[in-house]
Design a protein around this motif. Structure first.
Motif, mmCIF file in Angstrom:
data_model
loop_
_atom_site.group_PDB
_atom_site.id
_atom_site.type_symbol
_atom_site.label_atom_id
_atom_site.label_comp_id
_atom_site.label_asym_id
_atom_site.label_seq_id
_atom_site.Cartn_x
_atom_site.Cartn_y
_atom_site.Cartn_z
ATOM 1 N N ASP A 1 11.056 -6.445 -9.316
ATOM 2 C CA ASP A 1 11.475 -6.075 -8.013
ATOM 3 C C ASP A 1 10.941 -5.369 -7.191
ATOM 4 N N PHE A 2 10.563 -5.087 -5.792
ATOM 5 C CA PHE A 2 9.994 -3.967 -5.189
ATOM 6 C C PHE A 2 10.805 -3.593 -3.853
ATOM 7 N N ASN A 3 11.019 -2.358 -3.854
ATOM 8 C CA ASN A 3 12.011 -1.966 -2.577
ATOM 9 C C ASN A 3 10.972 -0.989 -1.717
ATOM 10 N N PHE A 4 11.433 -1.008 -0.516
ATOM 11 C CA PHE A 4 10.920 0.049 0.535
ATOM 12 C C PHE A 4 11.723 1.062 0.822
ATOM 13 N N ILE A 5 11.351 2.220 1.161
ATOM 14 C CA ILE A 5 12.269 3.659 1.341
ATOM 15 C C ILE A 5 12.017 3.922 2.697
ATOM 16 N N ILE A 6 12.918 4.097 3.376
ATOM 17 C CA ILE A 6 13.131 4.474 4.803
ATOM 18 C C ILE A 6 12.653 6.122 4.747
ATOM 19 N N ALA A 7 11.565 6.533 5.540
ATOM 20 C CA ALA A 7 10.840 7.906 5.481
ATOM 21 C C ALA A 7 11.024 8.465 6.876
ATOM 22 N N ASP A 8 11.376 9.723 6.886
ATOM 23 C CA ASP A 8 10.904 10.582 7.899
ATOM 24 C C ASP A 8 9.588 11.153 7.906
ATOM 25 N N PRO A 9 8.916 10.971 9.176
ATOM 26 C CA PRO A 9 7.465 11.761 9.359
ATOM 27 C C PRO A 9 7.619 13.425 9.099
ATOM 28 N N VAL A 10 6.595 14.050 8.594
ATOM 29 C CA VAL A 10 6.630 15.458 8.451
ATOM 30 C C VAL A 10 6.503 15.966 9.960
ATOM 31 N N THR A 11 6.927 17.145 10.067
ATOM 32 C CA THR A 11 6.829 17.914 11.566
ATOM 33 C C THR A 11 5.382 18.679 11.111
ATOM 34 N N ALA A 12 4.916 19.324 12.509
ATOM 35 C CA ALA A 12 3.722 20.179 12.140
ATOM 36 C C ALA A 12 4.322 21.251 11.376
ATOM 37 N N PRO A 13 3.600 21.881 10.316
ATOM 38 C CA PRO A 13 3.721 22.838 9.444
ATOM 39 C C PRO A 13 3.567 24.033 10.061
ATOM 40 N N GLU A 14 4.169 25.240 9.536
ATOM 41 C CA GLU A 14 3.941 26.326 10.074
ATOM 42 C C GLU A 14 3.001 27.315 8.779
ATOM 43 N N LEU A 15 2.116 27.876 9.465
ATOM 44 C CA LEU A 15 1.258 28.606 8.613
ATOM 45 C C LEU A 15 1.709 30.201 8.615
ATOM 46 N N THR A 16 1.721 30.735 7.278
ATOM 47 C CA THR A 16 2.042 32.100 7.236
ATOM 48 C C THR A 16 0.704 32.681 6.405
ATOM 49 N N ALA B 1 18.211 -1.675 7.321
ATOM 50 C CA ALA B 1 18.525 -1.054 5.903
ATOM 51 C C ALA B 1 18.420 -2.400 4.952
ATOM 52 N N GLY B 2 18.896 -3.471 5.427
ATOM 53 C CA GLY B 2 18.557 -4.942 4.610
ATOM 54 C C GLY B 2 17.177 -5.268 4.150
ATOM 55 N N ASP B 3 16.407 -4.878 5.151
ATOM 56 C CA ASP B 3 14.815 -5.212 5.173
ATOM 57 C C ASP B 3 14.233 -4.335 4.016
ATOM 58 N N LEU B 4 14.969 -3.381 3.342
ATOM 59 C CA LEU B 4 14.020 -2.642 2.631
ATOM 60 C C LEU B 4 13.942 -3.272 1.095
ATOM 61 N N GLY B 5 14.780 -4.343 1.004
ATOM 62 C CA GLY B 5 14.588 -5.009 -0.433
ATOM 63 C C GLY B 5 15.811 -5.213 -1.253
ATOM 64 N N LYS C 1 0.774 -1.216 -0.056
ATOM 65 C CA LYS C 1 0.173 -0.092 0.086
ATOM 66 C C LYS C 1 0.942 1.312 -0.124
ATOM 67 N N THR C 2 2.153 1.073 0.512
ATOM 68 C CA THR C 2 2.906 2.371 0.326
ATOM 69 C C THR C 2 4.244 1.720 0.550
ATOM 70 N N ASN C 3 5.366 2.380 -0.292
ATOM 71 C CA ASN C 3 6.731 2.107 -0.404
ATOM 72 C C ASN C 3 7.761 2.733 0.555
#
Length: 285
Positions: A116-131, A95-99, A42-44
């Protein structure tokens, strides 16, 4: 009874011959009759330590297929099924579990492999700043909403809301730059509340800015937080006073004119000198 058994025996021999012929003809079978299987998720984009599911499926829904999953050359498991995709549950801890992952579909001696299918390690977003930038023009105001999350794996999709109702489609940014939305609003007595959402490929991990309330009568956006400690009194040359509330941080860009405002000296609050002829108010939340 004996005749019935003979019929069953003849049918079994015929079926066996048919299957054997199918096995022998496997290499020359048309691609659309037994194509390669598909492996997907459902997501890589995943976080370290996240549990994920991989799906192996085949276009042929009538065959009994044996699915095998591999990571690199390592065998991970086998499942048999007809029609529905087979689900393999995994944990991404290093890292070896990514594919890469590969799915094998097998019917008798006929074998096909997926891409082949590979996953990507990602960082979650932080709360955004609204201007919010407001430019008054007679009976209307031009409002520019700007939203930025300073951390999180790209691309990031931004969506703007007014009183929790979306007022934009998702604006995708592949670089660390703000998404902007331009609006035109009539001057009314109603208060306006805005906020924005930041979301990347990680599922169910959207972050929201703090809501900002804007009063169209004084045209200053105010964050929906505790009021700041600073309150200053501004006096113009006619001696009239205005009470100005500050949020942290607030930036005022003012076009200077001949008639200006004079502010008393305050070590903690030092607003910009200017007039009310044209005011652009910006606020970061």
């Amino acid at each position: 009874m004996q005749g019935h058994l003979n019929k069953l025996f003849l049918w079994a021999m015929f079926s066996s011959a048919t299957v054997e012929k199918a096995v022998l003809d496997c290499e020359t079978t048309k691609a659309d009759e037994f194509p390669s299987p598909r492996v997907y998720s459902k997501t890589n984009m995943v976080m370290r330590g996240q549990n994920v599911s991989l799906f192996c499926s085949h276009k042929n829904k009538s065959l009994q297929i044996t699915y095998s999953l591999f990571r690199h050359e390592k065998f991970l498991g086998t499942q048999n099924g007809t029609g529905e995709p087979m689900i393999f549950n995994l944990n991404i801890s290093e890292a070896g579990d990514l594919g890469p992952y590969k799915c094998k579909a097998q019917v008798l001696n006929c074998v096909k492999y997926s891409h082949d299918f590979n996953f990507i390690i990602a960082d979650p977003v932080t709360a955004p700043e609204l201007t919010i930038t407001v430019t008054p023009t007679g009976t209307e105001r031009h409002v520019t909403l700007s939203c930025l999350s300073v951390r999180g794996s790209l691309p990031i999709n931004y969506t703007f809301f007014e009183k929790n109702v979306p007022i934009s489609s998702a604006i995708s940014k592949n670089e660390r730059e703000p998404a902007e939305l331009n609006l035109t609003r009539k001057n009314t007595e109603e208060k306006e509340e805005y906020r924005c959402e930041a979301r990347n490929g990680l599922p169910d991990l959207a972050q929201y800015s703090r809501p900002v309330t804007m009063d169209s009568t004084d045209e200053e956006p105010v964050p929906d937080v505790e009021p700041g400690p600073c309150v200053s009194i501004a006096q113009d040359e006619a001696g009239d006073s205005q009470e100005i509330h500050y949020a942290t941080p607030v930036f005022l860009e003012v076009a200077p004119t001949e008639q200006g405002f004079f502010f008393p000296t305050n070590d903690t609050c030092k607003p910009t000198v200017g007039s009310k002829a044209k005011v652009q108010s910006k606020i970061h939340v």
